[in-house]
Design an enzyme around this catalytic site. Sequence first.
Site, short mmCIF file in Angstrom:
data_model
loop_
_atom_site.label_atom_id
_atom_site.label_comp_id
_atom_site.label_asym_id
_atom_site.label_seq_id
_atom_site.Cartn_x
_atom_site.Cartn_y
_atom_site.Cartn_z
N ASP A 61 0.46 -0.84 0.65
CA ASP A 61 -0.09 -0.20 -0.10
C ASP A 61 0.88 1.29 0.01
OD1 ASP A 61 -2.76 1.15 0.20
OD2 ASP A 61 -2.19 1.49 1.62
N GLU A 117 1.82 -0.52 -4.82
CA GLU A 117 0.56 0.95 -5.83
C GLU A 117 1.54 1.94 -5.36
OE1 GLU A 117 -2.85 2.39 -3.63
OE2 GLU A 117 -1.54 2.63 -2.47
O1 TEU Z 1 -4.65 4.03 -1.78
C1 TEU Z 1 -3.59 5.17 -1.74
C2 TEU Z 1 -4.72 6.50 -1.83
O2 TEU Z 1 -4.70 6.88 -1.20
C3 TEU Z 1 -4.78 7.11 -3.08
O3 TEU Z 1 -5.68 5.84 -3.80
C4 TEU Z 1 -4.30 8.12 -3.32
O4 TEU Z 1 -5.15 9.15 -4.26
C5 TEU Z 1 -2.74 8.10 -4.30
O5 TEU Z 1 -2.19 7.73 -2.52
C6 TEU Z 1 -2.23 9.56 -4.18
O6 TEU Z 1 -0.57 9.90 -4.29
C7 TEU Z 1 -4.15 2.79 -0.69
C8 TEU Z 1 -5.73 2.08 -0.89
O7 TEU Z 1 -5.65 1.93 -1.94
C9 TEU Z 1 -6.74 3.05 0.05
O8 TEU Z 1 -8.16 2.35 0.06
C10 TEU Z 1 -6.19 3.16 1.80
O9 TEU Z 1 -7.26 3.95 1.65
C11 TEU Z 1 -4.69 4.20 1.41
O10 TEU Z 1 -4.11 3.91 0.62
C12 TEU Z 1 -4.64 4.09 2.75
O11 TEU Z 1 -4.52 3.66 3.46
#
Ligand code: TEU
Length: 527
Positions: free
Chosen positions: A214, A272
Amino acid sequence: MTESATNEQQPWWSRAVFYQVYPRSFADSDGDGVGDLDGVTARLDHLQRLGVDAIWLNPVTVSPMADHGYDVADPRDVDPLFGGIDALDRLVEAAHDLGIKITMDLVPNHTSSAHPWFQAALASSPGSEQRARYLFRDGSGQDGLHPPNNWVSVFGGPAWTRVVEADGNPGQWYLHLFDSEQPDLNWDNPEVFDDLEKTLRFWLERGVDGFRIDVAHGMSKPADLPDMTSAENKLLSDTERDPRFNHAGVHDIHRGIRAVLDDYRDAVAVGEVWVYDNAEFAAYLRPDELHLGFNFRLVRAAFDAGEIHDAIENSLAAVALQNATPTWTLSNHDVEREVTRYGGGPVGLARAKAMALVMLALPGAVFVYNGEELGLPNVELPDEVLQDPVWLRSGGTERGRDGCRVPMPWSGEAPPFGFSESADTWLPIPPEWSELTVQKQSADDGSTLAFFTTALRLRRERTEFDGWSVEWLDSAPDTLAFRLPGGLSCVLNAGTEPAELPDGELLFASAPLVAGALPPDAAAWLV
Ligand code: TEU
């Protein structure tokens, strides 16, 4: 990946179809209205028939569920809501018996505020070693009344919350890039990595096949925590020069993670990585960092031939910089479902199926989000059922992500459609999904489920999908066409007129041809 790499033994994940299970919403085995791991085990036959290689499970570790599991209070145990650790063992064993791998979500950027470390930090004083595991700072302005800098939470509102010290007075502030119940860890503190290593080994020893990491572009922060500019202040988003993310120090962390994973044969880490500069994205895929990086370019592209072409071209160019494996995805638990994104209704569904054929033709690893194989749309939920912290933190201006997290419809004519014994499911399931159940679609050769099952089978069985490069073919305006070294051609019609097909025999199409031509909002495979 270069063509020469195709002759060598490929790791299992290099062409895998990963199926993302959002555990709350997949299947409920104990009648509490929330999906759980025994529910997943009971429904593995669906995934086997669909033909997936691996499951990515969203977080199932112990959590108060402020962000549905992305707020982890104990990273080395499974929450009772999901059935406890024995249920995970049962799932891993049953999935492995079917040849399906299991990857878990790992949340290294932050913990839950209920984590014993954070509770100890709150009970300790400024400057203590307990506070040094998180990012506590004195406030700015008179009496520290204002946050230490102007960072905002991805979910809305300030990224800082002030604590009350032992003397009862307002004291330091702590950083949380997400919800206030998700304090960011201090990755400059070696204890933090030591603990993550324990977590990695704990799950790998139990037979888990890898991790989805994540916010893999988070974790490391610039030492002086400089202010962000106003342009960067946008919910659920960041930009290239956002000081909150993609700080150089993150790469040491990934090298540390990789060194641990290398002790376990075949373990995979997919990060991610919301980073759009190709060179900076590719840096995460150096041979001693992540195996795979989620690439969100297709998610962000509109249903437009030019945008889709550029997204594909860019994704391939980025991974080519490190000779790494491409990844493709159209949706996940954070974004609007693609049927809705592409316009909703029959047109949205037709486009979603067309894009599925484009994605499944591309070389590399593919991620399918639960319900995508049923053609589920996003759901307009009433205010009173919304649960995403984004809804609360944005003061009700952003509806958040619940609409793409509605439970799966399995069988029957009325909610909860076999998802649960309880009618009171954690999010309501729309009655009109009676037409979209797995049961109905399994019995219908023309269903979206049948379409996905065939597409996955062809992708798995046919040698025409071989090779790692994409050759663009000339095609009419508003269409795109490419060919793989194995001989497969894929053509997409994103225009409004029927399009001529390239040379070759039709293997599969997302819609019936019209007088030998590909109709709008459709894609075809030819060999
Ligand atoms: O997502 C990270 C997150 O919020 C991304 O969608 C965001 O738009 C990006 O980081 C911006 O750079 C992850 C998970 O997939 C999400 O479900 C969680 O809420 C979040 O981390 C927090 O752990």
